[in-house]
Design a protein around this motif. Structure first.
Motif, PDB file in Angstrom:
ATOM      1  N   LEU A 152      -5.740   0.926   3.624  1.00 18.71           N
ATOM      2  CA  LEU A 152      -7.196   0.833   3.740  1.00 18.71           C
ATOM      3  C   LEU A 152      -7.716  -0.493   3.188  1.00 18.71           C
ATOM      4  O   LEU A 152      -8.915  -0.735   3.170  1.00 18.71           O
ATOM      5  CB  LEU A 152      -7.851   2.000   2.984  1.00 18.71           C
ATOM      6  CG  LEU A 152      -7.465   3.400   3.468  1.00 18.71           C
ATOM      7  CD1 LEU A 152      -8.156   4.458   2.610  1.00 18.71           C
ATOM      8  CD2 LEU A 152      -7.821   3.582   4.938  1.00 18.71           C
ATOM      9  N   ARG A 153      -6.786  -1.338   2.759  1.00 18.07           N
ATOM     10  CA  ARG A 153      -7.096  -2.664   2.212  1.00 18.07           C
ATOM     11  C   ARG A 153      -8.026  -2.594   0.998  1.00 18.07           C
ATOM     12  O   ARG A 153      -8.885  -3.460   0.801  1.00 18.07           O
ATOM     13  CB  ARG A 153      -7.684  -3.581   3.299  1.00 18.07           C
ATOM     14  CG  ARG A 153      -6.676  -3.876   4.405  1.00 18.07           C
ATOM     15  CD  ARG A 153      -7.147  -4.926   5.375  1.00 18.07           C
ATOM     16  NE  ARG A 153      -6.090  -5.245   6.328  1.00 18.07           N
ATOM     17  CZ  ARG A 153      -5.188  -6.210   6.155  1.00 18.07           C
ATOM     18  NH1 ARG A 153      -5.214  -6.944   5.062  1.00 18.07           N
ATOM     19  NH2 ARG A 153      -4.255  -6.416   7.059  1.00 18.07           N
ATOM     20  N   LYS A 154      -7.840  -1.537   0.213  1.00 15.81           N
ATOM     21  CA  LYS A 154      -8.546  -1.476  -1.061  1.00 15.81           C
ATOM     22  C   LYS A 154      -7.952  -2.515  -2.013  1.00 15.81           C
ATOM     23  O   LYS A 154      -6.765  -2.801  -1.973  1.00 15.81           O
ATOM     24  CB  LYS A 154      -8.430  -0.074  -1.669  1.00 15.81           C
ATOM     25  CG  LYS A 154      -9.157   0.994  -0.869  1.00 15.81           C
ATOM     26  CD  LYS A 154      -9.111   2.333  -1.582  1.00 15.81           C
ATOM     27  CE  LYS A 154      -9.900   3.380  -0.813  1.00 15.81           C
ATOM     28  NZ  LYS A 154      -9.905   4.692  -1.519  1.00 15.81           N
ATOM     29  N   ARG A 155      -8.777  -3.064  -2.867  1.00 14.19           N
ATOM     30  CA  ARG A 155      -8.347  -4.157  -3.735  1.00 14.19           C
ATOM     31  C   ARG A 155      -7.203  -3.726  -4.651  1.00 14.19           C
ATOM     32  O   ARG A 155      -7.231  -2.633  -5.241  1.00 14.19           O
ATOM     33  CB  ARG A 155      -9.521  -4.656  -4.573  1.00 14.19           C
ATOM     34  CG  ARG A 155      -9.155  -5.820  -5.508  1.00 14.19           C
ATOM     35  CD  ARG A 155     -10.327  -6.221  -6.392  1.00 14.19           C
ATOM     36  NE  ARG A 155      -9.943  -7.236  -7.350  1.00 14.19           N
ATOM     37  CZ  ARG A 155     -10.156  -8.544  -7.204  1.00 14.19           C
ATOM     38  NH1 ARG A 155     -10.796  -8.979  -6.125  1.00 14.19           N
ATOM     39  NH2 ARG A 155      -9.768  -9.406  -8.120  1.00 14.19           N
ATOM     40  N   VAL A 156      -6.212  -4.589  -4.749  1.00 12.94           N
ATOM     41  CA  VAL A 156      -5.111  -4.442  -5.695  1.00 12.94           C
ATOM     42  C   VAL A 156      -5.145  -5.643  -6.629  1.00 12.94           C
ATOM     43  O   VAL A 156      -5.234  -6.791  -6.170  1.00 12.94           O
ATOM     44  CB  VAL A 156      -3.749  -4.380  -4.983  1.00 12.94           C
ATOM     45  CG1 VAL A 156      -2.620  -4.431  -6.005  1.00 12.94           C
ATOM     46  CG2 VAL A 156      -3.645  -3.126  -4.130  1.00 12.94           C
ATOM     47  N   THR A 157      -5.095  -5.381  -7.918  1.00 10.15           N
ATOM     48  CA  THR A 157      -5.084  -6.466  -8.902  1.00 10.15           C
ATOM     49  C   THR A 157      -3.915  -6.281  -9.856  1.00 10.15           C
ATOM     50  O   THR A 157      -3.703  -5.189 -10.386  1.00 10.15           O
ATOM     51  CB  THR A 157      -6.389  -6.502  -9.717  1.00 10.15           C
ATOM     52  OG1 THR A 157      -7.499  -6.653  -8.833  1.00 10.15           O
ATOM     53  CG2 THR A 157      -6.374  -7.668 -10.704  1.00 10.15           C
ATOM     54  N   VAL A 158      -3.153  -7.337 -10.043  1.00  9.18           N
ATOM     55  CA  VAL A 158      -2.144  -7.393 -11.095  1.00  9.18           C
ATOM     56  C   VAL A 158      -2.580  -8.495 -12.051  1.00  9.18           C
ATOM     57  O   VAL A 158      -2.778  -9.643 -11.641  1.00  9.18           O
ATOM     58  CB  VAL A 158      -0.740  -7.697 -10.546  1.00  9.18           C
ATOM     59  CG1 VAL A 158       0.242  -7.908 -11.698  1.00  9.18           C
ATOM     60  CG2 VAL A 158      -0.265  -6.579  -9.633  1.00  9.18           C
TER      61      VAL A 158
END
Length: 217
Positions: A152-158
């Motif tokens: 769903l192209r929800k934000r991913v942050t590392v």
């Protein structure tokens, strides 16, 4: 060679599947080896950590059951993974990553809680860092905890935190506890820096399955 190849493949798949991935505060990463520690929230967060920390190469622990399949075993071994019996971990769970750091110039990804559904920090990561004489580096994954949500192209942050020094010599229980508290405080601070309103909600069904299997303490 294979590790670098598989990381390129992983980076490409992450872009295709999600395309909304952000890697923050890479300036905090030491130039030399370290033990990367973080809360274990998904089965794929070690992949994101390894891609985020590029160009450094990582080794990581994987449950020994994954090595029963010969094809998967070959992939894991060549991707710098080593098997661990989570129910009865032996001395190799410490000795193997220490050797990988010293002899192969690898950093090691360790999830101190040992499971995706526990907040209990364990001392193994601290002992590995002490014996290898390298710092701990806290990192946090924030993003979908169900694989389908990645599409769903929800934000991913590392995001990486500042290194945590581990003193040499014999560590007392109080010192180990203090470093564990420092790790947890770092995870909390990183989570807040990414999103002050973030709350980790694990997959309840998988939580119940692990709890029933006796994997949670």
């Amino acid at each position: 060679m294979f590790y670098r190849f598989i990381r390129v493949v992983a980076r490409f798949l992450i872009f295709i599947i999600n395309g909304n991935t952000h890697y923050e505060n890479k300036a905090a990463l030491p130039k030399g080896p370290y033990v990367l520690v973080g809360p274990h929230r998904t089965w794929w967060d070690p992949i994101f950590f390894a891609v985020a920390g590029s160009p450094r190469r990582y080794g990581f622990m994987a449950k020994e059951e994954l090595f029963h399949n010969p094809i998967l075993r070959w992939i894991l071994v060549h991707a710098n993974a080593f098997g661990v019996n989570r129910a009865n971990p032996g001395p190799s769970v410490i000795k193997t990553p220490v050797k990988m750091i010293k002899n192969q110039d690898l950093s090691i990804i360790v999830f101190p809680s040992g499971t995706r559904y526990s907040n209990q920090l364990k001392g193994g990561a601290i002992l590995i860092a002490k014996l290898a004489r390298v710092p701990l580096v806290p990192a946090v994954y924030q993003g979908p905890v169900r694989f389908s949500q990645l599409f769903l192209r929800k934000r991913v942050t590392v995001r990486f935190g500042e290194p945590i020094a581990v003193p040499g010599g014999r560590l007392t229980e109080d010192q180990t506890q203090a470093i564990g508290d420092q790790m947890q405080a770092a995870f909390d601070a990183i989570d807040h820096a990414i999103d002050p309103n973030f709350t980790y909600v694990p997959d309840q069904k998988k939580y119940e399955l692990e709890k029933k299997a006796g994997k949670l303490k």
